[in-house]
Enzyme design. Structure first.
Site, PDB file in Angstrom:
ATOM      1  N   ASP A  77      -4.672   7.347   3.267  1.00  0.00           N
ATOM      2  CA  ASP A  77      -4.554   6.068   3.965  1.00  0.00           C
ATOM      3  C   ASP A  77      -3.323   6.025   4.845  1.00  0.00           C
ATOM      4  O   ASP A  77      -2.992   5.014   5.382  1.00  0.00           O
ATOM      5  CB  ASP A  77      -4.506   4.913   2.961  1.00  0.00           C
TER       6      ASP A  77
ATOM      7  N   GLY B 104       0.820  -1.197   0.000  1.00  0.00           N
ATOM      8  CA  GLY B 104       0.000   0.000   0.000  1.00  0.00           C
ATOM      9  C   GLY B 104       0.859   1.255   0.000  1.00  0.00           C
ATOM     10  O   GLY B 104       1.969   1.276  -0.548  1.00  0.00           O
ATOM     11  N   SER B 105       0.384   2.298   0.663  1.00  0.00           N
ATOM     12  CA  SER B 105       1.067   3.595   0.616  1.00  0.00           C
ATOM     13  C   SER B 105       2.358   3.634   1.424  1.00  0.00           C
ATOM     14  O   SER B 105       3.083   4.635   1.356  1.00  0.00           O
ATOM     15  CB  SER B 105       0.125   4.692   1.088  1.00  0.00           C
ATOM     16  N   THR B 106       2.679   2.590   2.199  1.00  0.00           N
ATOM     17  CA  THR B 106       3.985   2.571   2.858  1.00  0.00           C
ATOM     18  C   THR B 106       5.109   2.475   1.831  1.00  0.00           C
ATOM     19  O   THR B 106       6.278   2.711   2.153  1.00  0.00           O
ATOM     20  CB  THR B 106       4.099   1.389   3.837  1.00  0.00           C
TER      21      THR B 106
END
Length: 666
Positions: free
Chosen positions: A666, A349-351
């Site tokens: 997010d 994801g956005s990590t």
């Protein structure tokens, strides 16, 4: 009257005949005597030769081969009994014992020596000592797994009364005996189970492995071997060296006395880098939720916490797990035997965005110097890629794109960089390959590239890389797939400003006899030779996450500076529909990610945490991260369930539904 001439002639001829006859007899007698003497001499020579041969044989056996046959004779009455070494202890960094040994009696059966059959023997034993159905199931499982071993335990931890009762009736049970053995115990139970691992009975596969490695002789008399975690990866150090006793036995094979003893060398003790108290706090924060957390010291690579939830009780495996317990663990929908920390692969994801940002700076792509309009979506051809914030953030630049987690910005950045550059630069953070941690079972994850796709798929139409696939890669979706360990390791690299340490869970290996300790020295593997200002700029954007971005609410009031990134990873494709957690099954909801390190100016801890199906990153994962940092950096314990806490209010218990406020990334 005088004899006539004829009579005189006859008389003389008779005398001559008699004289001739006497002479022949003498010759025959002499011949016979000569033959007898010859036979006597031959017989005598033969006897002498036989005696010489016998003497030579006696000389060979009694003089020249004396030592060999003396040894063989001794072996007829002397038995070499292997003595298994005490297994090394495992402690955490503060000396808390995680694995140790204790002595107990076991009731063991050698199936081939039972007089009236195995089943009949067990039934008669049951009249003397209770053999439970669980004992029988476990014994049956051990027989299937360890066919080459002579004796197998059917009853563990006998009481003194049970030992005495069997000793008085042992003559009735050939092939059955009581043995004193060292048993492994894990006093922390389920806590840290995937980290510490467990030992189990040596099976046929283990025997083949030991033979191939040339270590089989050192396992004579040993029944157990490391099967998982530190117990497996440090088996060579923990096991020690087998000793032996020279025991005099009688004709029935019973020991009479011990003649000499070569003591075993105990296994070495291990001191881990993990703080078991920190581990305990994190596991309680997860409660019944599934997920993982890995915390690393960015200055050494030492692992501070290694959590995979749910876990299991390793003590179940020491005696040989019974089929019922094995089935419960193996078939559970929560998969407690899966080590999620280093074997679970998830889209980040956005990590993924901070690493994309660092790569874009190093490649000096134009977008990092520009401000763009963020309408809440990105059009690529005829495809519309939506942002997590409906309507978008309006004006968006590099720093705010990280803090607010703008999907639109990173969609465009991914297209501008191209998949080849993404794979090239992101590979510097060890994405897509194993970190080399000293634990077994690590997965390498997937850093997608056109080359990877050609190897992954067989059909030519599936091997082609499409430009639209690059768009999703930019926000950590698509083919992206990494372990929590890899995310924690990459976060530690950013915290260390490009210095790469190999993660490790063992700090020191200690000789229990001499007390000499061998430290696992934290040597940097390499450096990512990028400009220091590029790391600092990415860190500034990650600080913004916790100051005014997606993690600001959770990290409000923190007594330290931190740099983090929330992440929400889709479990299945929405196909353009709007995500609504309450309308889908719990196990289809998004995964919740958070990466963070602190303090920013002098990092002491970097971590990655994922809560499976936890929803937004700030909802489930970030509170766990905040509480972890609070305890490690300030000693503050998380709030008990139902107790009001500042900043990390959601850290002690899961939140059922998000109530997002600006910003809504997010």
């Amino acid at each position: 009257m005088k004899p006539s001439r004829r009579s005189l002639f006859r008389t003389r001829r008779g005398s001559s005949a008699r004289r001739a006859s006497g002479s022949g007899s003498l010759r025959n007698e002499l011949h016979d005597r000569s033959n007898f003497q010859l036979r006597l001499i031959v017989a005598l020579l033969l006897v002498v030769a036989l005696f010489c041969t016998l003497f030579a044989r006696f000389f060979w056996l009694q003089v020249l081969q004396h030592d060999r046959y003396m040894t063989l004779a001794e072996q007829n009455r002397i038995s070499l009994v292997p003595v298994s070494p005490p297994r090394g202890l495992i402690r955490d960094r503060n000396g808390v014992v995680l694995a140790h040994n204790y002595s107990a009696y076991t009731l063991e059966i050698t199936p081939s020596k039972t007089a009236d059959g195995l089943d009949a023997t067990i039934e008669r034993l049951n009249q003397l000592i209770e053999i439970t159905p669980k004992d029988r199931r476990r014994f049956k499982k051990l027989m299937e797994e360890t066919k080459d071993f002579e004796s197998l335990p059917i009853k563990f931890r006998l009481s003194d009364e049970e030992v005495a009762r069997f000793a008085a009736n042992s003559y009735q049970f050939p092939g059955v005996e009581v043995k004193a053995r060292l048993f492994r115990q894990y006093p922390q139970g389920e806590l840290g189970s995937h980290l510490v691992g467990y030992i189990g009975r040596i099976n046929d596969r283990d025997v083949e492995t030991l033979k191939d490695n040339g270590n089989f002789a050192n396992y004579r008399g040993t029944d157990h071997i490391g099967k998982l975690g530190v117990e497996q990866s440090y088996e060579a150090q923990l096991h020690g060296s087998t000793g032996f006793e020279r025991v005099e036995v009688d004709s029935g094979g019973r020991a009479i006395r011990t003649l000499s003893r070569t003591p075993p060398q105990p296994g070495r003790d291990l001191e881990l880098s993990v703080d078991i108290k920190l581990q305990e706090i994190v596991e309680k924060l997860f409660d019944k939720r599934r997920g993982a957390l890995v915390a690393i010291d960015p200055n050494t690579g030492g692992v501070l916490a290694f959590v995979s939830k749910p876990g299991f009780d390793p003590n179940l495996f020491v005696d040989g797990i019974d089929p019922v317990s094995w089935k419960e663990l193996n078939e559970s929908i929560d998969r407690p035997l899966l080590n999620r920390a280093l074997g679970g692969e998830y889209p980040p994801g956005s990590t993924f965005k901070p690493f994309m940002a660092a790569a874009a700076l190093q490649g000096d792509f134009p977008l990092v110097h520009q401000t763009i309009a963020d309408p809440g979506y990105f059009m690529f051809g005829n495809n519309k890629f939506r942002d997590s914030k409906p309507g978008g953030y309006g004006s968006m630049n590099f720093d705010r794109s990280i803090a607010l987690s703008s999907d639109t910005y990173f969609y465009q950045l991914a297209v501008q960089m191209g998949i080849d550059n993404i794979a090239k630069y992101l590979g510097e953070f060890d994405f897509g390959r194993q970190t080399g941690i000293d634990l077994p079972g690590e997965r390498s994850g997937v850093l997608p590239s056109p080359e990877w796709k050609k190897k992954r798929f067989k059909k030519p139409e599936h091997q082609k890389w499409y430009a639209g696939e690059t768009v999703s890669i930019g926000i950590g979706q698509g083919y992206n797939s990494y372990t929590p360990l890899q995310l924690a390791h990459a976060t530690a690299i950013i915290a260390a400003r490009g210095t790469v340490y190999k993660p490790h869970v063992v700090n020191r290996i200690i000789d229990p006899v001499s007390g000499k300790a061998t430290a696992v020295e934290p040597q940097p593997q390499r450096r990512i030779d990028w400009k220091p200002e590029h790391f600092e700029r990415v860190i500034k954007g990650m600080q913004g996450v916790n100051q005014y971005g997606t993690g600001a609410k959770v990290f409000a009031g923190a007594q330290y500076t931190s740099a983090g990134k929330t992440g929400t990873a889709q479990v299945f494709s929405l196909k353009g529909a709007k995500y609504n957690a309450s309308s889908i099954g719990e196990r289809l909801r998004d995964h919740s990610w958070y990466i963070v390190f602190a303090p920013v100016e002098n990092p002491k801890i970097a971590l990655a945490v994922i809560v499976e199906n936890g929803g937004f990153g700030a909802q489930a994962a970030a509170p766990i991260a905040r509480a972890t940092l609070d305890y490690y950096l300030t000693g503050k314990l998380p709030a008990a369930p139902g107790e009001k806490a500042s900043g990390a209010a959601a850290a002690s218990a899961p939140v059922s539904e998000p109530a997002p406020e600006e910003p809504t990334g997010d």
